[in-house]
Design a protein around this motif. Structure first.
Motif, mmCIF file in Angstrom:
data_model
loop_
_atom_site.group_PDB
_atom_site.id
_atom_site.type_symbol
_atom_site.label_atom_id
_atom_site.label_comp_id
_atom_site.label_asym_id
_atom_site.label_seq_id
_atom_site.Cartn_x
_atom_site.Cartn_y
_atom_site.Cartn_z
ATOM 1 N N GLY A 225 -3.611 4.960 -1.265
ATOM 2 C CA GLY A 225 -4.490 5.696 -0.366
ATOM 3 C C GLY A 225 -4.140 7.172 -0.364
ATOM 4 N N VAL A 226 -5.152 8.022 -0.235
ATOM 5 C CA VAL A 226 -4.955 9.474 -0.267
ATOM 6 C C VAL A 226 -5.532 10.090 1.001
ATOM 7 C CG1 VAL A 226 -5.441 11.619 -1.496
ATOM 8 C CG2 VAL A 226 -5.081 9.507 -2.785
ATOM 9 N N PHE A 227 -4.719 10.912 1.666
ATOM 10 C CA PHE A 227 -5.167 11.615 2.868
ATOM 11 C C PHE A 227 -4.912 13.101 2.724
ATOM 12 C CE2 PHE A 227 -4.389 7.375 4.714
ATOM 13 C CZ PHE A 227 -5.594 7.180 5.372
ATOM 14 N N ASP A 228 -5.775 13.901 3.356
ATOM 15 C CA ASP A 228 -5.482 15.316 3.536
ATOM 16 C C ASP A 228 -4.538 15.457 4.728
ATOM 17 O OD1 ASP A 228 -7.140 15.907 1.445
ATOM 18 O OD2 ASP A 228 -8.864 16.448 2.701
ATOM 19 N N ALA A 229 -3.865 16.591 4.811
ATOM 20 C CA ALA A 229 -2.825 16.757 5.829
ATOM 21 C C ALA A 229 -3.376 16.787 7.246
ATOM 22 C CB ALA A 229 -2.029 18.035 5.551
ATOM 23 N N ASP A 230 -4.675 17.072 7.406
ATOM 24 C CA ASP A 230 -5.258 17.129 8.752
ATOM 25 C C ASP A 230 -5.882 15.803 9.185
ATOM 26 O OD1 ASP A 230 -7.277 17.360 6.827
ATOM 27 O OD2 ASP A 230 -8.625 18.355 8.240
ATOM 28 N N TYR B 260 3.967 -1.250 3.410
ATOM 29 C CA TYR B 260 3.439 0.031 2.938
ATOM 30 C C TYR B 260 4.535 1.087 2.931
ATOM 31 C CZ TYR B 260 3.303 2.145 7.648
ATOM 32 O OH TYR B 260 3.636 2.679 8.870
ATOM 33 N N GLU B 261 4.245 2.186 2.237
ATOM 34 C CA GLU B 261 5.136 3.337 2.183
ATOM 35 C C GLU B 261 4.295 4.604 2.288
ATOM 36 O OE1 GLU B 261 7.088 3.431 -1.625
ATOM 37 O OE2 GLU B 261 5.200 3.548 -2.755
ATOM 38 N N VAL B 262 4.947 5.696 2.651
ATOM 39 C CA VAL B 262 4.264 6.985 2.794
ATOM 40 C C VAL B 262 4.967 8.005 1.907
ATOM 41 C CG1 VAL B 262 3.599 8.845 4.375
ATOM 42 C CG2 VAL B 262 3.603 6.461 5.174
ATOM 43 N N TRP B 263 4.198 8.693 1.080
ATOM 44 C CA TRP B 263 4.718 9.756 0.235
ATOM 45 C C TRP B 263 3.998 11.064 0.570
ATOM 46 C CZ3 TRP B 263 8.502 10.033 -3.529
ATOM 47 C CH2 TRP B 263 9.105 8.829 -3.901
ATOM 48 N N VAL C 236 0.843 -1.197 0.000
ATOM 49 C CA VAL C 236 0.000 0.000 0.000
ATOM 50 C C VAL C 236 0.875 1.243 0.000
ATOM 51 C CG1 VAL C 236 -1.766 1.298 1.259
ATOM 52 C CG2 VAL C 236 -1.832 -1.209 1.249
ATOM 53 N N SER C 237 0.528 2.195 -0.843
ATOM 54 C CA SER C 237 1.197 3.500 -0.864
ATOM 55 C C SER C 237 0.227 4.557 -0.364
ATOM 56 C CB SER C 237 1.648 3.866 -2.285
ATOM 57 O OG SER C 237 2.617 2.965 -2.766
ATOM 58 N N LEU C 238 0.626 5.284 0.666
ATOM 59 C CA LEU C 238 -0.199 6.329 1.258
ATOM 60 C C LEU C 238 0.318 7.684 0.801
ATOM 61 C CD1 LEU C 238 -0.481 4.873 4.881
ATOM 62 C CD2 LEU C 238 -2.042 4.546 2.952
ATOM 63 N N LEU C 239 -0.539 8.473 0.169
ATOM 64 C CA LEU C 239 -0.133 9.744 -0.434
ATOM 65 C C LEU C 239 -0.786 10.920 0.292
ATOM 66 C CD1 LEU C 239 -0.564 8.868 -4.234
ATOM 67 C CD2 LEU C 239 1.283 8.229 -2.668
ATOM 68 N N VAL C 240 -0.003 11.982 0.474
ATOM 69 C CA VAL C 240 -0.500 13.211 1.088
ATOM 70 C C VAL C 240 0.001 14.387 0.261
ATOM 71 C CG1 VAL C 240 -0.584 14.649 3.155
ATOM 72 C CG2 VAL C 240 -0.370 12.153 3.381
ATOM 73 N N ALA C 241 -0.906 15.201 -0.244
ATOM 74 C CA ALA C 241 -0.536 16.440 -0.923
ATOM 75 C C ALA C 241 -0.599 17.566 0.104
ATOM 76 C CB ALA C 241 -1.466 16.718 -2.096
ATOM 77 N N ALA C 242 0.533 18.236 0.361
ATOM 78 C CA ALA C 242 0.607 19.217 1.449
ATOM 79 C C ALA C 242 1.107 20.564 0.934
ATOM 80 C CB ALA C 242 1.531 18.709 2.554
ATOM 81 N N LYS C 243 0.367 21.611 1.249
ATOM 82 C CA LYS C 243 0.798 22.971 0.920
ATOM 83 C C LYS C 243 0.592 23.834 2.156
ATOM 84 C CE LYS C 243 0.225 26.735 -2.423
ATOM 85 N NZ LYS C 243 1.597 26.686 -2.954
ATOM 86 N N ASN C 244 1.684 24.300 2.732
ATOM 87 C CA ASN C 244 1.629 25.133 3.944
ATOM 88 C C ASN C 244 0.850 24.440 5.064
ATOM 89 O OD1 ASN C 244 3.062 27.133 2.574
ATOM 90 N ND2 ASN C 244 1.210 28.208 1.930
#
Length: 434
Positions: free
Chosen positions: A164-169, A107-110, A79-87
């Motif tokens: 998997g996709v998560f928001d930063a919060d 799994y890995e976290v990006w 599983v790859s967990l992705l987070v798009a983060a801006k500020n």
């Protein structure tokens, strides 16, 4: 799996939206002008009643709600967990600490730093020294596409069979993957959406309303899937099979709500979307009317865009009758009915008649009320009295969707729109107990 060409012509959205508005206003007038208008509304009411009964009595499968352990005969996928983060300096460390300590082996976290101007890059650099499974990608100032662009840019680098996709919060329990991954053992499931809950739900009326809204959404999601309809992605806590994502062409950078757009493309590609009720992914709710208005306008516009973009593919019945029927009634309840209530009222006043759509609107409201009661009980496991009080507050809160829908559809029809991605500012909130 056949790959469908999902190229869209976004510049035609305004014309499509205007045409839809003309049809709705014309139909509302026509129902008042003809002698059989009330009979036509009665026919619509019967169809909606049948669908409502199907939703109310659909039996959800146990596997959609409570998965305790990974079945031993299946190999756990990577599983790859992705987070798009801006500020996101206020929340990114908490999320990374959580995601890098999960009760799951492969799994890995990006984290994609979308050219942050705060301390987000420095915090990520420090965290990389601590966690070997953490990887980062830094985007340039001229990078485009918002969250969708960030996810598309990192996707070729990830190794996961499930993404998997998560928001930063986001805030999740450490064992959530053990409960979620078994849903993918069904080969028709292309994606799974975790239930969302509001971490700061006790703050004020607006956050309590959002908490009740998430309960209603949980019920609708579960019942629509159980009745053969459409499950939907909600962005934060969405998981997609790699093959399914490739068949859809990745995330759409021409949509302001990538999750809702991807939802429709997955179903058009003959994938199913399952929902996981327990555990939930918690996120921060917006705390003021102004923030809620802007956020819900963006959600409503993105949701409406997908119908305008893919109507020709939907009309070919690629998803099958059951999903198409569910999709049409959901479109009617969420967009067409709120738009039609205004001209229905105006024509009724002008012609000195009663509004024709009142029974239909009453049915939609009643179904939502029942769904909110059931969803709150199912999701939060609170007493019946607490459930009823939260539902009453939630019902008042949900009225905000009427002006939102009317505003969005009018604006899309009358004004040219420049694509603009807007991020929600996160403060860093301790998780709630529900």
């Amino acid at each position: 799996m056949k790959i469908i060409d999902f190229n869209i012509k976004g510049e035609r959205r305004r014309l499509k939206a205007a045409s839809t508005l003309v049809v709705i206003y014309g139909t509302a007038f026509g129902l008042h002008a003809v002698t059989w208008g009330d009979k036509a509304v009665l026919g619509l009411l019967v169809v909606m009643t049948v669908h409502s009964v199907r939703l109310l009595f659909a039996r959800t499968k146990l596997s959609n709600n409570l998965i305790e352990n990974i079945s031993p005969e299946h190999k756990a996928p990577f599983v790859s967990l992705l987070v798009a983060a801006k500020n996101e300096e206020s929340v990114i460390a908490n999320l990374v600490h959580c995601l890098c300590q999960l009760d799951y082996a492969a799994y890995e976290v990006w984290v994609v730093d979308d050219h942050s101007s705060d301390r987000t890059p420095e915090i990520l650099a420090e965290l990389k020294q601590k966690y070997s499974q953490l990887h980062t990608l830094h985007r340039d100032l001229d990078a485009k596409g918002g969250k969708s662009g960030a996810l598309n840019q990192v996707f070729p680098l990830v190794k996961g069979d499930i993404v998997g996709v998560f928001d930063a919060d986001a805030q999740v329990p450490l064992d959530f993957l053990e409960r979620l991954i078994p849903l993918f053992y069904n080969p028709k499931v292309g994606a799974v959406q975790m239930r969302k809950s509001i971490a700061n739900q006790a703050t004020n009326f607006w956050t309590k309303g959002q908490s009740a809204e998430m309960g209603l959404d949980t019920w609708f999601q579960s019942q629509r899937v159980a009745s053969g309809g459409i499950g939907e992605l909600r962005g934060n806590g969405q998981f997609v099979r790699r093959d399914a994502l490739i068949s859809c062409g990745g995330w759409n950078e021409q949509s302001i709500t990538d999750d809702l757009d991807l939802t429709l493309r997955l179903h058009l590609s003959n994938w199913d979307i399952a929902c996981l009720v327990h555990p939930a992914v918690q996120e921060e709710g917006v705390v003021s009317w102004a923030q809620l208005w802007h956020q819900r306008n963006r959600w409503a516009e993105g949701g409406y865009q997908r119908y305008l973009d893919y109507y020709s593919l939907i009309a070919t019945n690629k998803m099958g009758f059951s999903k198409n029927f569910d999709l049409f009634l959901f479109l009617f309840n969420q967009y067409l009915l709120p738009i039609a209530l205004l001209p229905d009222l105006l024509f009724a006043i002008a012609l000195q008649k009663s509004p024709l759509l009142t029974p239909v609107a009453s049915l939609a409201f009643g179904l939502s009320f029942i769904g909110m009661v059931t969803g709150i009980r199912q999701a939060y496991r609170v007493s019946i009295w607490t459930t009823l009080w939260q539902t009453l507050q939630g019902a008042v809160y949900m009225l905000h969707w009427l002006p939102v829908m009317v505003s969005v559809t009018l604006r899309m029809a009358l004004r040219p729109k420049r694509l603009k991605w807007v991020k929600t500012v996160h403060q860093g909130i301790a998780p709630s107990q529900i």
